[in-house]
Design a protein around this motif. Structure first.
Motif, PDB file in Angstrom:
ATOM      1  N   SER A 372      20.969 -46.286 -22.311  1.00 46.70           N
ATOM      2  CA  SER A 372      21.783 -46.552 -23.510  1.00 46.70           C
ATOM      3  C   SER A 372      22.317 -45.283 -24.180  1.00 46.70           C
ATOM      4  CB  SER A 372      20.953 -47.360 -24.515  1.00 46.70           C
ATOM      5  OG  SER A 372      19.775 -46.629 -24.871  1.00 46.70           O
ATOM      6  N   ALA A 373      21.597 -44.171 -24.053  1.00 46.29           N
ATOM      7  CA  ALA A 373      22.042 -42.911 -24.705  1.00 46.29           C
ATOM      8  C   ALA A 373      22.639 -41.950 -23.706  1.00 46.29           C
ATOM      9  CB  ALA A 373      20.857 -42.266 -25.436  1.00 46.29           C
ATOM     10  N   ASP A 375      25.764 -41.371 -22.824  1.00 50.30           N
ATOM     11  CA  ASP A 375      26.944 -40.615 -23.241  1.00 50.30           C
ATOM     12  C   ASP A 375      26.606 -39.498 -24.241  1.00 50.30           C
ATOM     13  OD1 ASP A 375      26.182 -42.410 -25.118  1.00 50.30           O
ATOM     14  OD2 ASP A 375      28.213 -43.023 -25.693  1.00 50.30           O
ATOM     15  N   GLN A 376      25.382 -39.476 -24.787  1.00 53.35           N
ATOM     16  CA  GLN A 376      24.996 -38.439 -25.751  1.00 53.35           C
ATOM     17  C   GLN A 376      24.275 -37.272 -25.065  1.00 53.35           C
ATOM     18  OE1 GLN A 376      22.616 -40.403 -28.714  1.00 53.35           O
ATOM     19  NE2 GLN A 376      24.283 -41.844 -29.289  1.00 53.35           N
ATOM     20  N   LEU A 377      23.981 -37.434 -23.766  1.00 51.27           N
ATOM     21  CA  LEU A 377      23.301 -36.375 -23.029  1.00 51.27           C
ATOM     22  C   LEU A 377      24.279 -35.298 -22.587  1.00 51.27           C
ATOM     23  CD1 LEU A 377      21.020 -38.586 -20.753  1.00 51.27           C
ATOM     24  CD2 LEU A 377      20.385 -37.430 -22.884  1.00 51.27           C
ATOM     25  N   SER A 378      23.710 -34.143 -22.273  1.00 52.85           N
ATOM     26  CA  SER A 378      24.538 -33.051 -21.735  1.00 52.85           C
ATOM     27  C   SER A 378      24.913 -33.395 -20.293  1.00 52.85           C
ATOM     28  CB  SER A 378      23.768 -31.731 -21.789  1.00 52.85           C
ATOM     29  OG  SER A 378      22.602 -31.813 -20.978  1.00 52.85           O
ATOM     30  N   GLN A 382      22.982 -35.670 -17.650  1.00 50.60           N
ATOM     31  CA  GLN A 382      23.658 -36.857 -17.088  1.00 50.60           C
ATOM     32  C   GLN A 382      23.539 -36.875 -15.567  1.00 50.60           C
ATOM     33  OE1 GLN A 382      27.663 -36.751 -18.595  1.00 50.60           O
ATOM     34  NE2 GLN A 382      27.108 -37.717 -20.554  1.00 50.60           N
TER      35      GLN A 382
END
Length: 426
Positions: A372-373, A375-378, A382
Motif C-alpha cells: 500500500s505504501a 509509491d512513498q518508497l525510494s 521499490q
C-alpha cells in the motif's frame, strides 16, 4: 514441257474418263444392316405400324398410361404381365371398361394380380402329353427374315432371285407356318365376315374363369364371355363383354411382337380386337418412369421445399466478395494499422522508453496492489519490494525499470522480455 504437250495429255485423260463412264454398269446390292433403331427399342413397333395403316391412331408408351387419357373410345394394350396393378387401379380399369373402353391384357398367373382377383381370373400351367410344341423363337432366330436363304435347287434358284425383299420375307414366313402343326394353333371364332382367326402361343399357361363352366358371377353380373381361344392343351385367350366395353385376356402377348406379328392371323386378330377403337395405347413397359417424373408425381412439394431451404442456406453461407456498396479503404486507417504506425514512428526515432513505458506502468501498478505504501518508497526500496514479490534478482529489476537514452536492438529485445517476465511474476 511445252503447252501443246500439256493440252494433248489433258485431252487424252478426258477421253479416257468418258470411255470409262460409258462402260460403267449400275449394280443393285441390298446391304443388310439389321433392324432399325425403332425396331430395336420397341418390340411392338410393327404392331403399331399395322394398326396405323388401318387408319387408327396408335400411341406407344413405355410407362403407365394415366387414366385421364383413357376415354370410352380408347383401347389399351398392356403387353407385359409383370406390371403391378394396384387394387384402386384395378377398380378404375373396370369402371373405364364399363364406360366403353377396350382393354387387352397379358396374364400368366406367375405374379398375383389385383385385376385378376377382381374378375375371378386364374391360370394354370399345362404340360403337353403329346409331342412338344414347335419352338417358334428358335425357328425365327435361325431364319434370316431380311434376306432368307433360298432353295438350293436350280429350278427354284432363278425364281427366288427375282423376289423382292418383301416377297422374300413372306416366303420365309410361309416356310415357318408350314412347319407348324395345326394342333398347336389356337382358333378364335369371330363374326361371319372375319371368319376364324388362328394364332400360335409359346406359353403353356391355360386361362381359367367361372364363366367357362357356366357359373354365375355375383360381383359382375354384367360380365359376359364372348369368345375363347384354345388348342388341344390350353385356353390361350378369353374375351369378355363388360358393360359397354370389352376385356380381352391373353396368355402370351408376344404373338404381336415384331418377329411374330406376320405369322398366321396374328395381325388380323389384333385389328379385330381393336376395330371399334379410335385411339390405341400400346403400353410395353420397356422403361420405368424417369426420376424427375417420379419426383413430380409423388414428392413435388417436399422437393421444392428442400430446394428452397438449400438455396437459403447457400446464400447465408456463401462467400461475399466485398460489400454491395464500395467504400473508400484509404479514408481512414484501422486501429491495428494506427498502433503499428505509431510504434514504428517511435522506434525509428529511438524513443524506446515510450514503447516500454506501458509495461513499466503496469508493473508499478501491480506492485502498488501488493504494497500500500509502495509509491512513498525510494526507487531503491521499490526495486527491493518488486524483487521480493516476484522472486527475481534486484539487478534484473533495476535493469528493466531504469531508463536510458538509447537502446540497441538487442538491449530493447532483452529488456522487453525481462519486463514481461516481471509483470507475469507479480
Amino acid at each position: 514441257m511445252n503447252n501443246s504437250l500439256k493440252i494433248a495429255i489433258t485431252i487424252l485423260l478426258v477421253l479416257f474418263a468418258i470411255l470409262c463412264f460409258k462402260n460403267l454398269q449400275p449394280v443393285e446390292k441390298i446391304i443388310n444392316e439389321g433392324p432399325t433403331s425403332n425396331i430395336r427399342k420397341n418390340d411392338f413397333y410393327a404392331a403399331g405400324k399395322f394398326l396405323s395403316l388401318k387408319g387408327q391412331d396408335v400411341i406407344h408408351r413405355s410407362n403407365t398410361v394415366p387414366f385421364s387419357e383413357l376415354d370410352s373410345s380408347a383401347a389399351l394394350f398392356i403387353t407385359n404381365s409383370e406390371i403391378d396393378i394396384s387394387e384402386s387401379d384395378a377398380y378404375k380399369y373396370i369402371e373405364w371398361i364399363r364406360s366403353g373402353g377396350n382393354l387387352i391384357w397379358e396374364f400368366d398367373n406367375e405374379r398375383e394380380s389385383n385385376l385378376a382377383k377382381l374378375i375371378s381370373l386364374s391360370a394354370s400351367f399345362k404340360e403337353t402329353t403329346t409331342e412338344p410344341p414347335i419352338d417358334l423363337n428358335a425357328l425365327i432366330k435361325k431364319s434370316d427374315a431380311v434376306n432368307p436363304p433360298l432353295e438350293s435347287n436350280r429350278a427354284n434358284n432363278s425364281a427366288n432371285k427375282s423376289l423382292t425383299p418383301s416377297e422374300q420375307v413372306r416366303h420365309e414366313i410361309t416356310r415357318i407356318e408350314n412347319k407348324t402343326k395345326t394342333s398347336s394353333l389356337s382358333t378364335v371364332y369371330t363374326d361371319k365376315a372375319t371368319g376364324p382367326l388362328r394364332f400360335l402361343t409359346d406359353s403353356g399357361t391355360s386361362l381359367e374363369h367361372p364363366l367357362l363352366n357356366q357359373e354365375q358371377m355375383r360381383n359382375f353380373r354384367d360380365l359376359q364371355l364372348n369368345t375363347s381361344a384354345e388348342n388341344e392343351t390350353v385356353i390361350s385367350m378369353l374375351s369378355f363383354q363388360l358393360g359397354e366395353g370389352h376385356l380381352t385376356i391373353i396368355s402370351d402377348a408376344d404373338i404381336w411382337t415384331n418377329d411374330k406379328i406376320g405369322l398366321f392371323d396374328h395381325a388380323h386378330l389384333l385389328y379385330w380386337l381393336n376395330k371399334d377403337a379410335k385411339r390405341i395405347y400400346i403400353q410395353r413397359y420397356a422403361n420405368w418412369p424417369s426420376l424427375l417424373e417420379l419426383i413430380i408425381q409423388y414428392a413435388f412439394e417436399l422437393t421444392l421445399t428442400s430446394l428452397l431451404l438449400l438455396l437459403a442456406w447457400s446464400i447465408t453461407k456463401a462467400k461475399r466478395f466485398g460489400p454491395i456498396r464500395e467504400t473508400n479503404r484509404f479514408a481512414r486507417r484501422s486501429m491495428e494499422e494506427h498502433i503499428t504506425a505509431v510504434a514504428n514512428f517511435h522506434y525509428r526515432h529511438n524513443q524506446m522508453n515510450f514503447l516500454l513505458q506501458p509495461l513499466r506502468t503496469e508493473i508499478y501498478q501491480k506492485a502498488l496492489n501488493h504494497h500500500s505504501a509502495f509509491d512513498q518508497l525510494s526507487e531503491t526500496n521499490q526495486f527491493a519490494v518488486i524483487s521480493e514479490i516476484s522472486n527475481l534478482p534486484v539487478e534484473d529489476i533495476k535493469t528493466a525499470l531504469s531508463e536510458t537514452e538509447k537502446y540497441s536492438d538487442e538491449q530493447f529485445t532483452f529488456i522487453t522480455k525481462l519486463l514481461i517476465n516481471i509483470r507475469n511474476a507479480l
